[in-house]
Design an enzyme around this catalytic site. Structure first.
Site, short mmCIF file in Angstrom:
data_model
loop_
_atom_site.label_atom_id
_atom_site.label_comp_id
_atom_site.label_asym_id
_atom_site.label_seq_id
_atom_site.Cartn_x
_atom_site.Cartn_y
_atom_site.Cartn_z
CG HIS A 61 -2.10 -0.94 1.03
ND1 HIS A 61 -2.80 -1.48 2.09
CD2 HIS A 61 -2.69 -1.44 -0.09
CE1 HIS A 61 -3.76 -2.26 1.63
NE2 HIS A 61 -3.72 -2.25 0.31
CG HIS A 94 -1.90 -6.56 1.50
ND1 HIS A 94 -1.72 -6.04 0.23
CD2 HIS A 94 -1.50 -5.59 2.36
CE1 HIS A 94 -1.24 -4.82 0.32
NE2 HIS A 94 -1.09 -4.52 1.60
CB CYS A 116 4.12 -10.72 4.45
SG CYS A 116 5.20 -10.66 5.91
CD GLU A 146 -2.56 -9.20 7.70
OE1 GLU A 146 -2.42 -9.91 8.72
OE2 GLU A 146 -1.98 -8.10 7.55
CB THR A 185 0.55 -9.14 10.48
OG1 THR A 185 0.38 -8.46 9.22
CG2 THR A 185 0.33 -10.63 10.31
CB CYS A 215 4.54 -8.50 11.48
SG CYS A 215 4.74 -6.80 10.92
CG ASN A 245 2.40 -0.42 8.32
OD1 ASN A 245 3.28 0.43 8.47
ND2 ASN A 245 2.12 -0.92 7.12
#
Length: 328
Positions: A61, A94, A116, A146, A185, A215, A245
């Site tokens: 993103h 994702h 990931c 995700e 995550t 994560c 995030n």
């Protein structure tokens, strides 16, 4: 992209010298190992197969990254039916529902999975929870790729999304039900801990992962912001508005009592934000390249006499392997 702002904030003192600005630069910041791997997969796929290479959903993103890959020969689509027969396709970092690679195989498409590995780990945990007869309560944000990908690892009805503490109170399960929980995550570490605690109080029998699913990069970047925000008058977070995030980093700074802004590029900075700011915190979400951090610092230096102070809270050495198809 937003148009650049006009400079309507004071930048110099009475003697004409630029006003000082101390910039606390968070470390770690920016790209994580999963993002590095995903971008490299697209670049190497273009080298190996030639352009175009199709990518289902934004690989990460960040518009700057996506536009750069487009220039190299990547074509981004939202669904697999937009991919022509006979061309390679990459799945984004994702993750995707199981139905997507199944459809690709049915059509005979060559595909590369850039999910990931830490997201893939959650996918495997979901499968194991279901195998043990548990219903999964998945902590995440509805509509995020995700979340869609993880919920697509199991059959409909086997996983329930939990977004807030209020959602916990509304859950229809009892203490006699076999339950497990997993998390997206890229969530807020603190928010997630509160929700997990509420789930454990209401359902003492619930089973969680051995280690938290959030994560390392998400946790590290939030910890770094907690370190710089209390000493800053303003925190700038470089990242996209659809980057979970990155948005969480803004929230973390605000919870420290500091004003925070999410920007995609240096041109999004309103100079008026700097009025009265002597110390500024700067970080970048896990999908924002270091080049954009440098761009912001250069822009700040046009207006103020910048003094950089790196605030390091963790060392990151994680590296993820490429898919087998690209290893040679």
């Amino acid at each position: 992209m937003n148009a650049p702002f006009q400079n309507d904030a004071p930048t110099a003192n009475a003697s004409g010298r630029k006003l000082p600005l101390q910039v606390l630069v968070a470390a770690p910041r920016g790209f994580c190992a999963g993002v590095d791997r995903a971008i490299e997969i697209v670049e190497k796929a273009i080298e190996r197969y030639g352009a175009p290479v199709y990518v289902r959903h934004e690989i990460v993103h960040n518009r700057f990254v996506v536009e750069g890959l487009k220039q190299k020969g990547a074509i981004f689509v939202e669904e697999l039916d937009e991919v022509p027969d006979g061309v390679p396709v990459v799945f984004s970092a994702h993750g995707v529902p199981k139905a997507v690679p199944a459809e690709a195989e049915q059509r005979g498409l060559d595909y590369l999975d850039a999910t990931c590995p830490l997201v893939s780990k959650v996918h495997r945990q979901a499968e194991r929870q279901i195998e043990k007869g548990r219903h999964i309560l998945f902590i995440g944000h509805e509509g995020h790729p995700e979340v869609i990908g993880t919920m697509g690892q199991v059959e409909p009805g086997e996983m329930t999304l939990v977004e807030t503490l209020e959602d916990v109170e509304k859950l229809p399960f009892t203490q006699d039900d076999a339950l497990g929980f997993l998390t997206q995550t890229t969530l807020s570490v603190d928010d997630t801990a509160d929700i997990v605690e509420a789930l454990r109080v209401r359902y003492p029998q619930i089973v969680g992962p051995k280690a938290e699913d959030i994560c390392y990069a998400t946790s590290n970047r939030q910890a770094a912001v907690k370190e710089i925000a209390p000493g800053a008058d303003l925190v700038l977070v470089i990242g996209a508005p659809n980057s979970s995030n990155s948005v969480r980093l803004v929230e973390v700074a605000e919870r420290c009592g500091t004003d925070a802004k999410l920007i995609q590029r240096a041109e999004n900075i309103d100079p008026a934000w700097l009025e009265g700011v002597g110390t500024l915190g700067l970080t970048a979400g896990a999908s924002a390249p270091e080049l954009l951090v440098r761009e912001v610092l250069d822009k700040l230096s046009e207006w103020r006499e910048v003094e950089l102070l790196k605030v390091k809270t963790a060392e990151e050495k994680m590296v993820f392997k490429l898919p087998r198809q690209l290893m040679d």
